[in-house]
Design a protein around this motif. Structure first.
Motif, short mmCIF file in Angstrom:
data_model
loop_
_atom_site.label_atom_id
_atom_site.label_comp_id
_atom_site.label_asym_id
_atom_site.label_seq_id
_atom_site.Cartn_x
_atom_site.Cartn_y
_atom_site.Cartn_z
N THR A 149 4.45 -7.82 -2.69
CA THR A 149 4.37 -7.09 -3.96
C THR A 149 5.65 -6.28 -4.17
O THR A 149 6.41 -6.03 -3.23
N VAL A 150 5.85 -5.86 -5.40
CA VAL A 150 6.98 -5.00 -5.73
C VAL A 150 6.46 -3.58 -5.95
O VAL A 150 5.26 -3.36 -6.10
N PHE A 151 7.38 -2.63 -5.96
CA PHE A 151 6.99 -1.26 -6.25
C PHE A 151 6.56 -1.16 -7.72
O PHE A 151 7.21 -1.71 -8.60
N PRO A 152 5.50 -0.43 -8.00
CA PRO A 152 5.11 -0.24 -9.40
C PRO A 152 6.18 0.55 -10.14
O PRO A 152 6.92 1.35 -9.55
N ASP A 153 6.26 0.33 -11.42
CA ASP A 153 7.29 0.99 -12.24
C ASP A 153 7.21 2.51 -12.15
O ASP A 153 8.22 3.20 -12.30
N VAL A 162 19.18 -3.57 4.52
CA VAL A 162 19.50 -4.81 5.21
C VAL A 162 18.54 -5.06 6.37
O VAL A 162 18.36 -6.21 6.80
N ASN A 163 17.93 -4.00 6.86
CA ASN A 163 16.92 -4.16 7.92
C ASN A 163 15.50 -4.21 7.36
O ASN A 163 14.53 -4.21 8.12
N GLU A 164 15.40 -4.26 6.02
CA GLU A 164 14.12 -4.37 5.31
C GLU A 164 13.14 -3.27 5.69
O GLU A 164 11.93 -3.48 5.73
N LEU A 165 13.66 -2.08 5.95
CA LEU A 165 12.80 -0.96 6.30
C LEU A 165 12.29 -0.21 5.08
O LEU A 165 11.47 0.69 5.20
N ALA A 166 12.81 -0.57 3.91
CA ALA A 166 12.32 0.04 2.67
C ALA A 166 11.29 -0.83 1.98
O ALA A 166 10.92 -0.58 0.83
N GLU A 167 10.84 -1.88 2.67
CA GLU A 167 9.80 -2.76 2.12
C GLU A 167 8.44 -2.16 2.46
O GLU A 167 7.92 -2.34 3.57
N ALA A 168 7.85 -1.46 1.53
CA ALA A 168 6.57 -0.79 1.77
C ALA A 168 5.44 -1.79 1.87
O ALA A 168 5.46 -2.84 1.23
#
Length: 397
Positions: free
Chosen positions: A65-69, A267-273
């Motif tokens: 999923t993506v972050f909601p607006d 780049v380490n995908e650590l912001a992918e909630a």
């Protein structure tokens, strides 16, 4: 008419896999303790948050999923309305927990052998994370004032600083003492850190739990110098009792610091909630204010109860009133017990599980940290158990 939330309800957490209870046996060697230690609360989560999570679970697919607006706007609006700090969307990034965020900062901005300054007695991961990453920890001890309050020791800070010091970790509000640092102190700290080329990590996870008329001031907001050198970490998790959701965010006004850290995180995908983190965050900040207000009122009553009960029944224990958070710093030094005797009193005699003061570093000796984020009946039970144990001490007979 405003909905009234029931903070008196005692909820059985057995079978939920909660750390509060499940860690008793491995950490204390017994299960018959009343747990009043780890910093989450025994209150039902704000219904708006639970409803938002349930609504998402109505959909049968839990894919990427993506972050909601509204994720970043909700954070912006909350910070501005509660702390009068105007944060730009580009300054904000998701992080998977504040302690993890500290580890990220140390790996991006420092090298093994560099020094990190902390202010004990303070939240113990501030010491453990740098040490675990082969950084050296430097103690800028808080000064304990005659009235039991604390202040920063700038003279000692000047003495312990050297060119190998790269990061200053600020706990704002302070844990375990529950201090909302005043503007004058924060400005002075910002000036020192700016002049000495120190990067400041400001942990502000308890910022929305200020009580008794106190006000949280975001460190990065106090001056241009502060904004230039600060990485701020905040989260809705403590305030809204959703620690298991693991949702936090960083705020970095300085574009160079922001680019360096956020690039590494991305780049380490650590912001992918995970799927529920942004949903819970938006629900808390958009719909949780009335629940928060009632929570703070309840916590204030619990704290006053602890103060009155100790004064009347356990005068050898003096609570330090927190200006923020549901954690009460208990001064037990008048009991005249050493560390092992104090642990024996609380664990084996009173059958309570608290965080002992020594885990928070120098200055924590003779203290215990009490979690009062419980129904008043549970707080009363804990204090009654403690009162009986203290009364039975040999020198009390």
């Amino acid at each position: 008419m405003k909905e009234r939330y029931d903070f008196d309800q005692v909820i059985d957490r057995s079978g939920s896999g909660d750390l509060m209870h499940e860690a008793l046996l491995p950490r204390w060697g017994r299960k018959d303790l009343l747990p009043m230690w780890v910093a989450d609360m025994d209150f039902a989560v704000c219904p708006a948050i639970l409803e938002a999570l349930r609504k998402r679970l109505e959909h049968p697919i839990l894919g990427y999923t993506v972050f909601p607006d509204d994720y970043k706007p909700a954070i912006q609006d909350w910070i501005f309305s509660h702390h009068q700090w105007k944060v730009e969307q580009g300054w904000i990034n998701f992080i998977p927990g504040i302690v993890k965020g500290l580890g990220m900062v140390l790996n991006v901005f420092t090298r093994p052998g560099d020094k990190v300054i902390i202010q004990p007695p303070v939240y113990h991961p501030f010491r453990l994370v740098p040490q675990g990453n082969d950084r050296k920890v430097v103690f800028n001890h808080l000064k304990r004032n005659t009235d039991g309050s604390y202040s920063m020791d700038f003279d000692q800070l000047e003495q312990v600083y050297d060119k190998d010091c790269k990061v200053f970790v600020l706990c704002n509000p302070h844990n375990p003492a529950g201090i909302c640092w005043d503007r004058e102190t924060l400005v002075r700290l910002a000036d020192f850190c700016y002049d000495h080329h120190l990067l400041v990590v400001s942990d502000e996870i308890h910022c929305d739990l200020a009580m008794f008329g106190h006000k949280h001031i975001p460190f990065a907001s106090v001056s241009e110098k502060a904004a230039e050198i600060t990485i701020t970490f905040q989260a809705p998790t403590k305030t809204f009792n959703i620690a298991g959701i693991i949702t936090s965010h960083s705020i970095i006004p300085n574009p160079e610091l922001r680019s360096k850290l956020y690039h590494w995180i991305d780049v380490n995908e650590l912001a992918e909630a995970h799927i529920f983190a942004p949903i819970a965050t938006v629900a808390a900040f958009r719909h949780g204010e009335e629940w928060r207000r009632q929570l703070l009122s309840y916590l204030e009553k619990n704290i006053r109860f602890v103060e009155d009960y100790c004064a009347e029944n356990i005068p050898g224990i003096v609570p330090v009133r927190p200006q923020a958070s549901f954690l009460v710093w208990l001064n037990c030094r008048a009991l005249g017990l050493n560390h092992e005797q104090l642990l024996d009193l609380f664990i084996d005699k009173a059958h309570l599980a608290l965080n002992d003061g020594e885990m928070f570093g120098p200055g924590g000796e003779g203290f215990m940290r009490l979690n009062i984020g419980n129904p008043i009946s549970v707080v009363r039970q804990g204090l009654e158990q403690l009162s009986k144990a203290v009364a039975a001490l040999p020198h009390r007979k």
